[in-house]
Design a protein around this motif. Structure first.
Motif, PDB file in Angstrom:
ATOM      1  N   PRO A 137       0.917  -1.610   0.226  1.00  0.00           N
ATOM      2  CA  PRO A 137       0.194   0.068   0.477  1.00  0.00           C
ATOM      3  C   PRO A 137       0.465   1.703  -0.314  1.00  0.00           C
ATOM      4  O   PRO A 137       0.318   1.903  -0.785  1.00  0.00           O
ATOM      5  CB  PRO A 137      -0.352  -0.153   1.373  1.00  0.00           C
ATOM      6  CG  PRO A 137      -1.016  -1.442   1.072  1.00  0.00           C
ATOM      7  CD  PRO A 137       1.070  -2.030   1.072  1.00  0.00           C
ATOM      8  N   ARG A 187       2.229   1.747  -3.944  1.00  0.00           N
ATOM      9  CA  ARG A 187       0.969   1.507  -3.838  1.00  0.00           C
ATOM     10  C   ARG A 187       0.934   3.772  -4.226  1.00  0.00           C
ATOM     11  O   ARG A 187       1.197   4.079  -5.902  1.00  0.00           O
ATOM     12  CB  ARG A 187      -0.252   1.222  -4.048  1.00  0.00           C
ATOM     13  CG  ARG A 187      -0.316  -0.261  -4.406  1.00  0.00           C
ATOM     14  CD  ARG A 187      -1.559  -0.931  -4.810  1.00  0.00           C
ATOM     15  NE  ARG A 187      -2.069  -0.390  -3.975  1.00  0.00           N
ATOM     16  CZ  ARG A 187      -2.477  -1.566  -2.612  1.00  0.00           C
ATOM     17  NH1 ARG A 187      -1.800  -3.138  -2.797  1.00  0.00           N
ATOM     18  NH2 ARG A 187      -3.406  -1.974  -1.958  1.00  0.00           N
ATOM     19  N   THR A 231      -6.165  -0.526  -4.200  1.00  0.00           N
ATOM     20  CA  THR A 231      -6.264   0.055  -3.070  1.00  0.00           C
ATOM     21  C   THR A 231      -6.497   0.463  -2.191  1.00  0.00           C
ATOM     22  O   THR A 231      -6.959   0.212  -1.171  1.00  0.00           O
ATOM     23  CB  THR A 231      -5.502   1.461  -3.845  1.00  0.00           C
ATOM     24  OG1 THR A 231      -6.499   2.470  -3.621  1.00  0.00           O
ATOM     25  CG2 THR A 231      -4.892   1.447  -5.136  1.00  0.00           C
TER      26      THR A 231
END
Length: 298
Positions: free
Chosen positions: A57, A60, A255
């Motif tokens: 995460p 990203r 996400t």
């Protein structure tokens, strides 16, 4: 050997019909070029989504922020920065900033100041560096009306720009989410008209992402999938925001945490009268479609 005209005449196809067939067929040079472009776009979309799915995460978000900043202040770039900073916890934003520094050997705030030069910079920097309180205290409850009137004036006043106004930014930065929800509802009662052609639009956008992120995500998904469906039906439709709309489809599905994704699926069905999975099956193709459906099924 008979020539081509004789052969086609022999099976009952005149020249005009033949020309029409070729123009409509997959052998038309224009159709071949377009089909090749769409295949390349689909492959690139799948590769981008796969990379997003495979990374952590923090990485990203760091990569998404880098791409958004490098758009140099476009509408789509600013929207992505606001989305990430308003829908992540402070610790998640901090982790993304650390990864950004590791990947690109530069501070995120420094790059933001280099590439986004405008009144939006003050708001974006504040969103990146504010640790919001989680609980509403009694003092906050007493000033909901005052905050609502302050924000409503900023949104409705067409004669002045408020995006760099510290009082306005402080309300968005330091009030708890529950307090801002109360303020937002009060603003709706007062009557708010966002300035579509003003930097102050980003103040309203940040507020809506803070108080109703699921609703914003669903709207982005609907826009992306509707545009993709239009692309599938109309050969001559092309738009500079095509890639950004596709990015939003992958970004939101991959996400968002599972809890938020479950809420998004419920809200999407309520507003579109069709499930998110069914809409993706209708408009997406190949491995890209399979990847999105796989993420949604978990």
């Amino acid at each position: 050997m008979a020539d081509c005209d004789d052969l086609f005449l022999g099976i009952g196809i005149d020249e005009k019909k033949l020309v029409d067939m070729v123009r409509r067929s997959d052998f038309n040079p224009g159709n071949i070029k377009r089909r090749r472009e769409l295949i390349m776009i689909e492959f690139q979309r799948f590769m981008n989504a796969t990379l997003m799915w495979m990374t952590s995460p923090a990485e990203r978000d760091a990569r998404l922020l880098r791409k958004a900043i490098k758009t140099r202040g476009t509408h789509v770039g600013i929207m992505v920065i606001i989305e990430i900073t308003c829908t992540r916890e402070f610790c998640d934003v901090s982790a993304a900033k650390d990864v950004y520094h590791h990947l690109y050997k530069s501070l995120l705030e420094f790059d933001l100041s280099r590439y986004i030069v405008g009144p939006e910079q003050t708001l974006l920097n504040s969103l990146l560096n504010t640790k919001r309180c989680k609980e509403t205290n009694k003092e906050e409850e007493k000033i909901v009306m005052l905050d609502a009137e302050t924000l409503a004036k900023a949104f409705n006043d067409k004669s002045e720009v408020y995006i760099e106004n510290r009082e306005i930014i402080n309300i968005l930065m330091y009030r708890s989410i529950s307090h801002l929800r109360a303020v937002f509802e009060q603003c709706k009662k007062i009557g708010v008209t966002p300035k579509n052609d003003s930097p102050d639009l980003w103040l309203h956008t940040a507020l809506t992402y803070l108080v109703h992120p699921i609703q914003n995500f669903v709207q982005l998904l609907e826009n992306s999938l509707a545009f993709k469906l239009l692309m599938a039906e109309e050969e001559d439709v092309w738009d500079k925001d095509y890639y950004s709309l596709e990015d939003s489809l992958s970004r939101i599905i991959i996400t968002c945490p599972k809890v938020d994704l479950d809420k998004i699926k419920i809200k999407f069905k309520e507003t579109s009268k069709i499930t998110l999975q069914e809409r993706i099956r209708l408009v997406c193709k190949g491995s890209y479609k399979d990847l999105l459906l796989g993420v949604l099924s978990k």
